[in-house]
Scaffold this active site. Structure first.
Site, PDB file in Angstrom:
ATOM      1  N   SER A 129       0.784  -1.242   0.000  1.00  0.00           N
ATOM      2  CA  SER A 129       0.000   0.000   0.000  1.00  0.00           C
ATOM      3  C   SER A 129       0.810   1.283   0.000  1.00  0.00           C
ATOM      4  O   SER A 129       0.217   2.364  -0.074  1.00  0.00           O
ATOM      5  CB  SER A 129      -0.956   0.006   1.186  1.00  0.00           C
ATOM      6  N   ASN A 136       1.709 -11.387   7.358  1.00  0.00           N
ATOM      7  CA  ASN A 136       0.704 -12.149   8.113  1.00  0.00           C
ATOM      8  C   ASN A 136       1.240 -12.576   9.477  1.00  0.00           C
ATOM      9  O   ASN A 136       0.923 -13.657   9.956  1.00  0.00           O
ATOM     10  CB  ASN A 136       0.231 -13.367   7.305  1.00  0.00           C
TER      11      ASN A 136
HETATM   12  S1  HEL Z   1      -3.770  -3.789   4.739  1.00  0.00           S
HETATM   13  C1  HEL Z   1      -2.802  -2.639   5.722  1.00  0.00           C
HETATM   14  C2  HEL Z   1      -1.772  -2.074   4.745  1.00  0.00           C
HETATM   15  N1  HEL Z   1      -2.332  -2.169   3.444  1.00  0.00           N
HETATM   16  C3  HEL Z   1      -3.602  -2.857   3.274  1.00  0.00           C
HETATM   17  C4  HEL Z   1      -3.047  -3.482   2.035  1.00  0.00           C
HETATM   18  C5  HEL Z   1      -1.788  -2.773   2.352  1.00  0.00           C
HETATM   19  N2  HEL Z   1      -2.891  -4.867   1.991  1.00  0.00           N
HETATM   20  C6  HEL Z   1      -3.896  -5.728   1.945  1.00  0.00           C
HETATM   21  O1  HEL Z   1      -5.057  -5.348   1.901  1.00  0.00           O
HETATM   22  C7  HEL Z   1      -3.488  -7.175   1.947  1.00  0.00           C
HETATM   23  C8  HEL Z   1      -4.197  -7.885   2.981  1.00  0.00           C
HETATM   24  C9  HEL Z   1      -3.747  -9.315   3.031  1.00  0.00           C
HETATM   25  C10 HEL Z   1      -2.349  -9.480   3.516  1.00  0.00           C
HETATM   26  C11 HEL Z   1      -2.104 -10.846   4.116  1.00  0.00           C
HETATM   27  C12 HEL Z   1      -0.656 -10.900   4.558  1.00  0.00           C
HETATM   28  O2  HEL Z   1      -0.359 -10.401   5.659  1.00  0.00           O
HETATM   29  O3  HEL Z   1       0.164 -11.371   3.774  1.00  0.00           O
HETATM   30  N3  HEL Z   1      -2.990 -11.033   5.236  1.00  0.00           N
HETATM   31  C13 HEL Z   1      -3.975 -11.940   5.251  1.00  0.00           C
HETATM   32  O4  HEL Z   1      -4.195 -12.709   4.324  1.00  0.00           O
HETATM   33  C14 HEL Z   1      -4.808 -11.974   6.507  1.00  0.00           C
HETATM   34  N4  HEL Z   1      -5.813 -12.967   6.486  1.00  0.00           N
HETATM   35  C15 HEL Z   1      -3.753  -1.609   6.306  1.00  0.00           C
HETATM   36  C16 HEL Z   1      -2.080  -3.402   6.783  1.00  0.00           C
HETATM   37  C17 HEL Z   1      -1.342  -0.647   5.067  1.00  0.00           C
HETATM   38  O5  HEL Z   1      -0.506  -0.544   5.951  1.00  0.00           O
HETATM   39  O6  HEL Z   1      -1.860   0.309   4.491  1.00  0.00           O
HETATM   40  O7  HEL Z   1      -0.695  -2.890   1.974  1.00  0.00           O
END
Ligand code: HEL
Length: 382
Positions: free
Chosen positions: A78, A343
């Site tokens: 992001s 994750n």
């Molecule tokens: S989430 C956040 C971060 N942003 C948002 C965006 C990004 N990333 C995502 O929406 C990915 C979400 C899935 C990531 C995955 C993992 O950790 O690999 N997690 C899962 O599958 C959980 N079930 C708000 C953290 C941001 O900091 O803006 O990048």
């Protein structure tokens, strides 16, 4: 005029003198802790008024055991949102966009509510549901289902619109990737070119960001890069090498590739006013509350650190990679950090402490640096 004025702080952030000296020993300690918590590698680069400090621990590739290096490129998730917002604010400067105009003025019929404005989208106040909450409810199977998939922007918006809106237009901050998919559609509509061209011509080439690429829908990271490892939801499960992926589920919300050097250059240039007019930067820095220790502008986060210093930038979480890219208010001290794992709430909470070491140094206290509700959002709901 800005709508939802009650939520929007027009006050400038307190002017601080140069932040306290960075604590590089503590910074290395934070990266080591992230590795001890399961990240194969962690690194950081600090650009401090012309002096560069680079630290890296652990490995870039678990198979070959090659050491991680700040020369390695990675997926920035992001932090891409800041690039997308910069392009739109440049279009504002060019008189091609009005922040308080409805999105539907530029993209007729896209959204079901004409009251949703460009500003609402860029500050996560549109109420558009985050379709990625559905996609990644189960982290590994959710990821494998989209790893090589190619979505159109409209398919992603449609996925969001199957759900009720989370707030009324202009309501409280509610983070959603859908907003920055709409941003990508706006960029393509207003420039008549793919977002890749806008990033390249408007940011990458002028700032000579030689490690920064938008390759969607290619799945490979070009050149020297670190692998990224997704932590499974089940404790003790094997890490999944998530390096190769389209990131099509994110595109203008999260598909850029970069390096610690380029992220420092980008954020310094942004806060030093080199990418847009002073007026546009002021719009980008109108804050809405987004937790106890952070606020959100337009595609830009402000984090308030334990020593009273505020830093500006974005975080990123894409499968395999946690990115942290922030700069001081004057843009003269910038930190970019990466853990090649995702994750993992533990690794993420640890990595946020790189900001404390870099901008608070010995003045860092644990109090106030990461509020629990901020962590909940930051780790995308684990
Ligand atoms: S989430 C956040 C971060 N942003 C948002 C965006 C990004 N990333 C995502 O929406 C990915 C979400 C899935 C990531 C995955 C993992 O950790 O690999 N997690 C899962 O599958 C959980 N079930 C708000 C953290 C941001 O900091 O803006 O990048």
């Amino acid at each position: 005029m800005c709508t939802g004025a009650a939520l929007v702080s027009l006050l400038p952030t307190p002017a601080h003198a140069a932040p306290p000296k960075p604590d590089l020993t503590a910074l290395r300690g934070v990266l080591r802790t992230a590795v001890s918590q399961g990240a194969p590698g962690a690194m950081a680069r600090l650009d401090d008024r012309g002096t560069v400090h680079q630290v890296a621990v652990g490995v870039a590739d678990r198979r070959t055991r090659r050491a991680l290096s700040n020369a390695d490129r990675f997926r920035i998730g992001s932090v891409t949102k800041t690039f997308s917002a910069v392009v739109l604010l440049q279009l504002l400067d060019e008189g091609r966009l009005v922040l308080d105009a409805p999105v539907n003025r530029y993209l007729p019929g896209l959204l079901p509510d004409d009251r949703i404005t460009v500003r609402h989208v860029l500050s996560h106040r549109s109420g558009l549901y985050d379709y990625s909450d559905d996609l990644f409810a189960r982290s590994v199977s959710g990821f494998e289902a989209v790893r090589t998939k190619v979505f159109t922007y409209r398919q992603l918006v449609d996925r969001s619109l199957r759900h009720p809106r989370t707030t009324a237009p202009g309501g409280a901050y509610s983070y959603s990737n859908t907003n920055f998919v709409v941003a990508g559609l706006l960029i393509e509509k207003l420039t008549g070119r793919p977002v890749a061209t806008a990033y390249r011509k408007r940011i990458i080439e002028p700032l000579e960001l030689d490690d920064t690429f938008y390759v969607h829908p290619d799945t490979a990271v070009p050149g020297r890069h670190t692998h990224g490892y997704l932590t499974p939801d089940t404790a003790g499960g094997a890490l999944v090498d998530a390096t190769r992926q389209t990131v099509s589920w994110a595109q203008s919300a999260g598909a850029l590739i970069s390096s610690t050097k380029d992220l420092d250059t980008f954020l310094s240039a942004l806060l030093r006013g080199r990418l847009m007019s002073a007026g546009a930067l002021k719009e980008m820095r109108r804050w809405v509350p987004a937790g106890r220790t952070q606020s959100y502008g337009l595609g830009l986060r402000r984090r308030d650190l334990s020593c009273g210093v505020s830093v500006y930038g974005h975080t990123g979480a894409v499968q395999g990679y946690y990115t942290y890219a922030f700069t001081s208010g004057d843009g003269r001290r910038s930190l970019a950090a990466l853990a090649n794992a995702s994750n993992s709430a533990k690794v993420h909470t640890t990595m946020l402490r790189t900001l404390e070491s870099a901008f608070c140094g010995k003045h860092a206290t644990t109090r106030g640096s990461v509020a629990p509700q901020d962590e909940a959002e930051d780790t995308a709901g684990h």
